[in-house]
Write a protein that holds these residues in place. Structure first.
Motif, PDB file in Angstrom:
ATOM      1  N   THR A 138       0.918  -1.109  -0.041  1.00 60.34           N
ATOM      2  CA  THR A 138       0.153   0.028  -0.079  1.00 60.34           C
ATOM      3  C   THR A 138       0.671   1.328   0.080  1.00 60.34           C
ATOM      4  OG1 THR A 138      -1.613  -1.297   1.174  1.00 60.34           O
ATOM      5  CG2 THR A 138      -2.021   0.979   1.302  1.00 60.34           C
ATOM      6  N   ALA A 139       0.250   2.130  -0.537  1.00 59.04           N
ATOM      7  CA  ALA A 139       1.156   3.489  -0.718  1.00 59.04           C
ATOM      8  C   ALA A 139       1.575   4.259   0.319  1.00 59.04           C
ATOM      9  CB  ALA A 139       0.428   4.418  -1.870  1.00 59.04           C
ATOM     10  N   GLY A 140       0.740   4.590   1.232  1.00 57.98           N
ATOM     11  CA  GLY A 140       0.799   5.257   2.261  1.00 57.98           C
ATOM     12  C   GLY A 140      -0.006   5.089   3.722  1.00 57.98           C
ATOM     13  N   TRP A 141       0.400   5.756   4.713  1.00 59.11           N
ATOM     14  CA  TRP A 141      -0.514   5.232   6.121  1.00 59.11           C
ATOM     15  C   TRP A 141      -1.972   5.537   6.107  1.00 59.11           C
ATOM     16  CZ3 TRP A 141       1.527   1.502   8.504  1.00 59.11           C
ATOM     17  CH2 TRP A 141       2.942   1.728   8.539  1.00 59.11           C
ATOM     18  N   ALA A 142      -2.303   6.985   5.277  1.00 55.15           N
ATOM     19  CA  ALA A 142      -3.607   7.523   5.246  1.00 55.15           C
ATOM     20  C   ALA A 142      -4.556   6.237   4.269  1.00 55.15           C
ATOM     21  CB  ALA A 142      -3.846   8.784   4.543  1.00 55.15           C
ATOM     22  N   VAL A 143      -3.817   5.814   3.356  1.00 56.24           N
ATOM     23  CA  VAL A 143      -4.393   4.884   2.561  1.00 56.24           C
ATOM     24  C   VAL A 143      -4.663   3.558   3.299  1.00 56.24           C
ATOM     25  CG1 VAL A 143      -4.321   3.514   0.254  1.00 56.24           C
ATOM     26  CG2 VAL A 143      -3.558   5.709   0.521  1.00 56.24           C
ATOM     27  N   ILE A 144      -3.798   3.113   4.276  1.00 59.09           N
ATOM     28  CA  ILE A 144      -3.745   1.892   5.090  1.00 59.09           C
ATOM     29  C   ILE A 144      -4.987   1.842   6.006  1.00 59.09           C
ATOM     30  CG2 ILE A 144      -2.802   0.842   7.083  1.00 59.09           C
ATOM     31  CD1 ILE A 144      -1.449  -0.374   4.851  1.00 59.09           C
ATOM     32  N   ARG A 145      -5.011   3.327   6.497  1.00 61.48           N
ATOM     33  CA  ARG A 145      -6.326   3.633   7.511  1.00 61.48           C
ATOM     34  C   ARG A 145      -7.399   3.518   6.877  1.00 61.48           C
ATOM     35  NH1 ARG A 145      -6.015   9.501   8.945  1.00 61.48           N
ATOM     36  NH2 ARG A 145      -6.980   9.566   7.046  1.00 61.48           N
ATOM     37  N   ASP A 146      -7.592   4.093   5.697  1.00 61.64           N
ATOM     38  CA  ASP A 146      -8.904   4.272   5.100  1.00 61.64           C
ATOM     39  C   ASP A 146      -9.332   2.980   4.532  1.00 61.64           C
ATOM     40  OD1 ASP A 146      -8.687   6.963   5.802  1.00 61.64           O
ATOM     41  OD2 ASP A 146      -8.083   7.672   3.576  1.00 61.64           O
ATOM     42  N   LYS A 147      -8.730   2.120   3.888  1.00 64.20           N
ATOM     43  CA  LYS A 147      -8.756   0.748   3.474  1.00 64.20           C
ATOM     44  C   LYS A 147      -9.134  -0.133   4.494  1.00 64.20           C
ATOM     45  CE  LYS A 147      -6.596   0.623  -1.103  1.00 64.20           C
ATOM     46  NZ  LYS A 147      -7.712   0.477  -1.944  1.00 64.20           N
ATOM     47  N   THR A 148      -8.588   0.097   5.538  1.00 64.69           N
ATOM     48  CA  THR A 148      -8.903  -0.689   6.875  1.00 64.69           C
ATOM     49  C   THR A 148     -10.250  -0.630   7.410  1.00 64.69           C
ATOM     50  OG1 THR A 148      -6.674  -1.147   7.385  1.00 64.69           O
ATOM     51  CG2 THR A 148      -8.072  -1.896   8.790  1.00 64.69           C
ATOM     52  N   LEU A 149     -10.732   0.970   7.517  1.00 65.00           N
ATOM     53  CA  LEU A 149     -11.956   1.257   8.125  1.00 65.00           C
ATOM     54  C   LEU A 149     -12.979   0.910   7.211  1.00 65.00           C
ATOM     55  CD1 LEU A 149     -10.764   4.767   9.551  1.00 65.00           C
ATOM     56  CD2 LEU A 149     -11.046   2.874  10.835  1.00 65.00           C
TER      57      LEU A 149
END
Length: 456
Positions: A138-149
């Motif tokens: 995954t590209a970045g932490w905001a993306v990790i957070r959003d995809k998990t949520l």
């Protein structure tokens, strides 16, 4: 036969059809009942006893004749002498039961902090638990957070402060989130542009532009701590901006930033490319600090408890394997390819083995440059909360102990660490030192207010 029936009774029927007509076999029926009644030791024992008796007496009539002839106590003693019922019951009780789902997606950022989560795929730790896990770069932490949520990922590699922020509703809508295991300790560094080789004193850094991977990261808090201890206000004397780890070296090369406090292998790649040098390992700020973690929502844990347990078991077993220095080169080869870290093997090896070039012409040997210890100390969470408060990310008071206990799941980790051959601590909190200053989690409020440079 119901799991509540006594298999050592000559009145019980061990017929081979499903008693309720809803399952394909009596085994499937018993499994369904066992899952429904998982909390009862007595029921679990019956399930084991039934399975053993079916194996020993395929013909129900023979079993009944045997029980009538010798009696239930004698029969139980005889069977126990042939088969260790007690051991089997204990093993069954500790098992995960039927997995609610076997195909999972776990997001990760391509850094060595994610080593256990990544290596568990190519090295078979997930498969051993009956799981088919796709680890998704995954590209970045905001993306990790959003995809998990958004439930695109079942669980994820996260920075250890992220589940605290998510649970408290900082930077995103509040949602109960957890850290069942820490992925790595240490493993970060402050790297400066090669043009700053003569500026080793932080007091010379006024006006510098630094990158960190995320606002809610140990990198941000450790960099701020380090700067403040040297008299620099991180919000006034320097600039700190968020840059995804895969883009940090390019930004350093382009002179967009003067340095970063970053996860590896970013630091070592800057040295490898000749654009930066390692000023300081993060362990020199706080030896044994947490960085990244395996994170999962409480909803996932509650809706898929058996799958969650299997996933966590695989990750903790991978973490235990990664702790062995003798395994580090093998692991480097497994996680270096393009679908994982996309780095030269030699870069990853230098990080994991701790024998590395520092960019200043030296070869250093620091075996614990990065290490892997899954125990989620509640005092880690409390320290992070004090820094969130210090820099104004948390407004007002916070119940440190409650939040730490709800997010950092020490009990789950301790149980599975024992299974993996690790020795978990007997307590969930401890004191430690950050740049020589002792942190006592029992005095967190005083600690948070003790800093001269702070926002709140």
């Amino acid at each position: 036969m119901s799991i509540f029936s006594n298999p050592f009774s000559d009145k019980s029927n061990l017929k081979r059809s499903c008693p309720c007509g809803k399952h394909a076999s009596p085994e499937a029926h018993a499994q369904a009942e066992a899952i429904a009644a998982r909390g009862s030791d007595g029921v679990i024992g019956n399930v084991v006893e039934q399975a053993v008796m079916r194996a020993l007496f395929p013909e129900d009539a023979v079993r009944r004749s045997f029980l009538k002839a010798v009696g239930s106590p004698t029969a139980m003693a005889a069977v126990s002498s042939l088969f260790p019922l007690g051991v089997a019951k204990e093993a069954f009780a500790q098992g995960t039961g039927a997995l609610e789902k076997t195909k999972l997606k776990v997001g990760f950022i391509p850094i060595t902090c994610a080593t256990p989560i990544i290596m568990a795929s190519p090295m078979g730790f997930y498969a051993k638990q009956g799981l088919d896990v796709e680890v998704v770069k995954t590209a970045g932490w905001a993306v990790i957070r959003d995809k998990t949520l958004n439930k695109e990922y079942d669980a994820a590699h996260m920075l250890s402060p992220m589940p605290l922020a998510i649970s408290l509703g900082i930077g995103a809508a509040p949602q109960p989130y957890t850290i069942p295991a820490i992925e790595n300790i240490n493993g970060q560094a402050i790297t400066l542009s090669i043009k700053h080789k003569d500026k080793r004193d932080p007091k010379q850094w006024k006006g510098f532009k630094f990158a960190v991977p995320f606002d809610y990261s140990m990198h941000n808090y450790l960099l701020r701590y380090y700067l403040a201890e040297h008299g620099l206000d991180p919000d006034q004397d320097v600039q700190i901006r968020v840059v995804p780890p895969p883009e940090m070296v390019a930004n350093l090369r382009a002179d967009n930033i003067d340095g970063f406090l970053a996860p590896d292998p970013v630091n070592q790649r800057a040295v490898f490319d000749g654009v930066g040098f390692i000023h300081l390992l993060s362990k020199e700020i706080w030896d044994g600090h947490p960085c990244c973690a395996f994170a999962a929502s409480k909803e996932f844990i509650q809706s898929s408890p058996n799958t969650y347990a299997a996933l966590l078991r695989a990750i903790i077993q991978a973490t235990a394997y990664a702790r062995g220095p003798e395994h580090r080169k093998e692991i480097a080869e497994a996680i270096a390819p393009a679908n994982y870290l996309n780095q030269p093997v030699t870069v990853v090896e230098q990080v994991l083995t701790g024998t590395y070039a520092d960019g200043l012409g030296n070869v250093r040997k620091t075996p614990d440059r990065v290490d892997f210890d899954p125990f989620p100390w509640e005092s880690f969470a409390i320290w992070i909360l004090t820094q969130m408060q210090r820099w104004g990310q948390i407004k007002g008071e916070v119940d440190y102990q409650r939040v730490a206990k709800e997010v950092f799941l020490a009990t789950d980790a301790a149980r599975l660490m024992k299974e993996a051959g690790l020795t978990p601590p007997s307590t969930r909190s401890k004191t430690f030192k950050v740049m020589g200053k002792t942190f006592d989690p029992a005095k967190a409020k005083d600690y948070a207010r003790s800093f001269k440079i702070r926002r709140a």
